[in-house]
Scaffold this motif. Structure first.
Motif, mmCIF file in Angstrom:
data_model
loop_
_atom_site.group_PDB
_atom_site.id
_atom_site.type_symbol
_atom_site.label_atom_id
_atom_site.label_comp_id
_atom_site.label_asym_id
_atom_site.label_seq_id
_atom_site.Cartn_x
_atom_site.Cartn_y
_atom_site.Cartn_z
ATOM 1 N N PHE A 1 57.048 -57.333 -47.405
ATOM 2 C CA PHE A 1 56.206 -57.042 -48.043
ATOM 3 C C PHE A 1 54.706 -58.256 -48.347
ATOM 4 O O PHE A 1 53.810 -58.214 -48.798
ATOM 5 N N GLY A 2 55.294 -59.382 -48.201
ATOM 6 C CA GLY A 2 54.901 -60.212 -47.520
ATOM 7 C C GLY A 2 55.166 -61.643 -49.160
ATOM 8 O O GLY A 2 55.308 -61.628 -50.493
ATOM 9 N N THR B 1 52.957 -63.399 -50.252
ATOM 10 C CA THR B 1 51.691 -63.197 -51.080
ATOM 11 C C THR B 1 52.678 -62.532 -52.984
ATOM 12 O O THR B 1 52.475 -62.341 -54.210
ATOM 13 N N ARG B 2 52.939 -60.808 -52.556
ATOM 14 C CA ARG B 2 53.941 -60.412 -53.105
ATOM 15 C C ARG B 2 54.886 -60.754 -54.090
ATOM 16 O O ARG B 2 55.346 -60.581 -54.657
ATOM 17 N N ALA B 3 56.157 -61.478 -52.760
ATOM 18 C CA ALA B 3 57.401 -61.997 -53.294
ATOM 19 C C ALA B 3 57.038 -62.646 -54.067
ATOM 20 O O ALA B 3 57.963 -63.213 -54.727
ATOM 21 N N LEU C 1 50.992 -65.248 -59.920
ATOM 22 C CA LEU C 1 49.817 -63.900 -60.267
ATOM 23 C C LEU C 1 48.812 -64.569 -60.053
ATOM 24 O O LEU C 1 48.380 -63.559 -59.750
ATOM 25 N N LEU D 1 48.146 -63.556 -56.032
ATOM 26 C CA LEU D 1 47.991 -61.841 -56.078
ATOM 27 C C LEU D 1 46.793 -61.187 -56.729
ATOM 28 O O LEU D 1 46.762 -60.370 -56.044
ATOM 29 N N ARG D 2 46.912 -61.920 -58.193
ATOM 30 C CA ARG D 2 45.390 -60.830 -58.627
ATOM 31 C C ARG D 2 44.705 -60.839 -57.574
ATOM 32 O O ARG D 2 43.666 -59.867 -57.142
ATOM 33 N N SER E 1 43.966 -61.287 -54.593
ATOM 34 C CA SER E 1 44.698 -60.838 -53.023
ATOM 35 C C SER E 1 44.305 -59.073 -53.582
ATOM 36 O O SER E 1 43.565 -58.786 -53.072
ATOM 37 N N GLY E 2 44.520 -58.712 -54.923
ATOM 38 C CA GLY E 2 44.088 -57.514 -54.771
ATOM 39 C C GLY E 2 42.926 -56.832 -55.046
ATOM 40 O O GLY E 2 42.835 -56.202 -54.943
#
Length: 384
Positions: free
Chosen positions: A259-260, A262-264, A369, A372-373, A375-376
């Motif tokens: 999952f990476g 960053t997501r984990a 968080l 992650l945001r 990167s999204g």
């Protein structure tokens, strides 16, 4: 004895000394007039601070000395420091000895990791390093837990005497170990790594993560013995269950790759915050604490995997300097966490200290968080 197992045992001895005082602190305090378990844990804080300084200023010299020689020197320093600890006539002497042990530890850790790569078969460097890193689990499951039982059966001084003897034996085994010769290199200051993009947010997460862990772990043994009335041997079960949890979750590391990081990271740091809050709820419930320690070890394993993996991936050409900063930051957090949590534990108790650990993790969760945001958003922008 295979080199990889020797190196794993070196990590185990260093790890055991960094964590052993917590479950035996109450016993140590009884030998010194008008001293308490929190007073004893100051020696642990000094050890952490000394290790951080050593990691910054001595570890970069390991390549110049030769990693094998550096590790032998580090272990000799540990032997001297641990024997002084075993014979310490006062808490001040014990604290000094633990500071000396920190100097050895700060040199031993990077030298051990470097030797793991040197003795590894080509193409199996990661697998070899993974085996060496299991020394941390060994230090918790076998070292700290056995130390608590040994302190119960014999004396706390026997714990440091045994670790000194093991360190002496390891120095001989490493001296006999065949290591490929490497050309001398120029030492690189870890401070230069501060310029690597993305490093500072991860270092902030390391500070939060490690302060929360060491600050609470330092007083777990004192809480179990002085507040809940467990024996020193039973208090060692806290470290044992933590270590079992830390080791048993290793097969799940592949999920981070899937999952990476960053997501984990938000999931893991969020789970860790909840574990600390659960520890606060169970603080007065005796055996329930041991169950929480199992989950604590499991989630901490995943968190460490994420942090070290992210730092290693930032700049492969500066990996040594970056991990030098990681080690220094870890032990600064150990020093600060142990010292800062003491007044909270003494005046408010273990439950409030657990809530403080949860608060320490909160900035790391928020940062994860936010990353992650970002990167999204980057993915969406690229798609557009």
């Amino acid at each position: 004895m295979k080199p990889v197992w020797v190196l794993m045992c070196a990590i185990a001895v260093v790890g055991a000394n960094s964590l052993v005082l917590s479950p035996i602190a109450a016993d140590v305090a009884l030998d010194f007039v008008e001293k308490s378990a929190p007073d004893v844990m100051l020696a642990s804080a000094v050890y952490g601070g000394s290790t951080a300084v050593s990691a910054l200023f001595l570890a970069p010299r390991a390549d110049q000395m030769g990693l094998k020689r550096a590790l032998i020197v580090a272990l000799v320093i540990l032997v001297i420091a641990l024997f002084i600890s075993a014979l310490a006539p006062s808490l001040d002497v014990l604290t000094f000895a633990q500071g000396l042990a920190g100097i050895g530890a700060g040199l031993a850790l990077p030298a051990t990791y470097g030797l793991a790569a040197d003795v590894s078969p080509k193409g199996q460097e990661s697998a070899t390093l993974g085996k060496v890193l299991t020394g941390w689990t060994l230090s918790l499951v076998a070292g700290v837990s056995f130390a608590a039982v040994l302190a119960d059966l014999l004396h706390w001084r026997a714990v440091f005497g045994l670790m000194a003897a093991l360190s002496a034996g390891l120095s001989v085994l490493i001296w006999k170990m065949q290591v490929p010769q490497r050309a001398a290199v120029q030492a690189v200051s870890p401070f230069k790594a501060f310029r690597v993009p993305g490093l500072l947010p991860i270092l902030l997460a390391v500070v939060c993560f490690m302060s929360a862990f060491y600050g609470l772990y330092a007083y777990l043994g004192a809480h179990l013995t002085t507040i809940l009335g467990f024996s020193t041997g039973m208090a060692g079960l806290g470290a044992l269950t933590y270590g079992v949890g830390f080791g048993m979750v290793a097969p799940l590391d592949r999920l981070i790759d899937r999952f990476g990081a960053t997501r984990a990271a938000p999931v893991v740091f969020g789970a860790l915050l909840l574990v600390y809050l659960l520890m606060a709820v169970c603080a007065g419930q005796g055996l329930a604490i041991f169950g929480v320690c199992l989950f604590w070890g499991a989630v901490n394993h995943m968190g460490l995997n994420i942090l070290v993996g992210q730092m290693s991936a930032l700049s492969p050409s500066q990996r040594g300097a970056i991990l030098g900063l990681y080690s220094a930051t870890t032990y600064v957090a150990m020093f600060v966490g142990t010292a800062a949590f003491r007044p909270v534990f003494e005046t408010q108790g273990f439950a409030v200290a657990s809530v403080l650990s949860a608060a320490c993790v909160a900035p790391a969760l928020i940062s994860a968080l936010w990353t992650l945001r970002r990167s999204g958003h980057a993915v969406v922008s690229a798609a557009e």
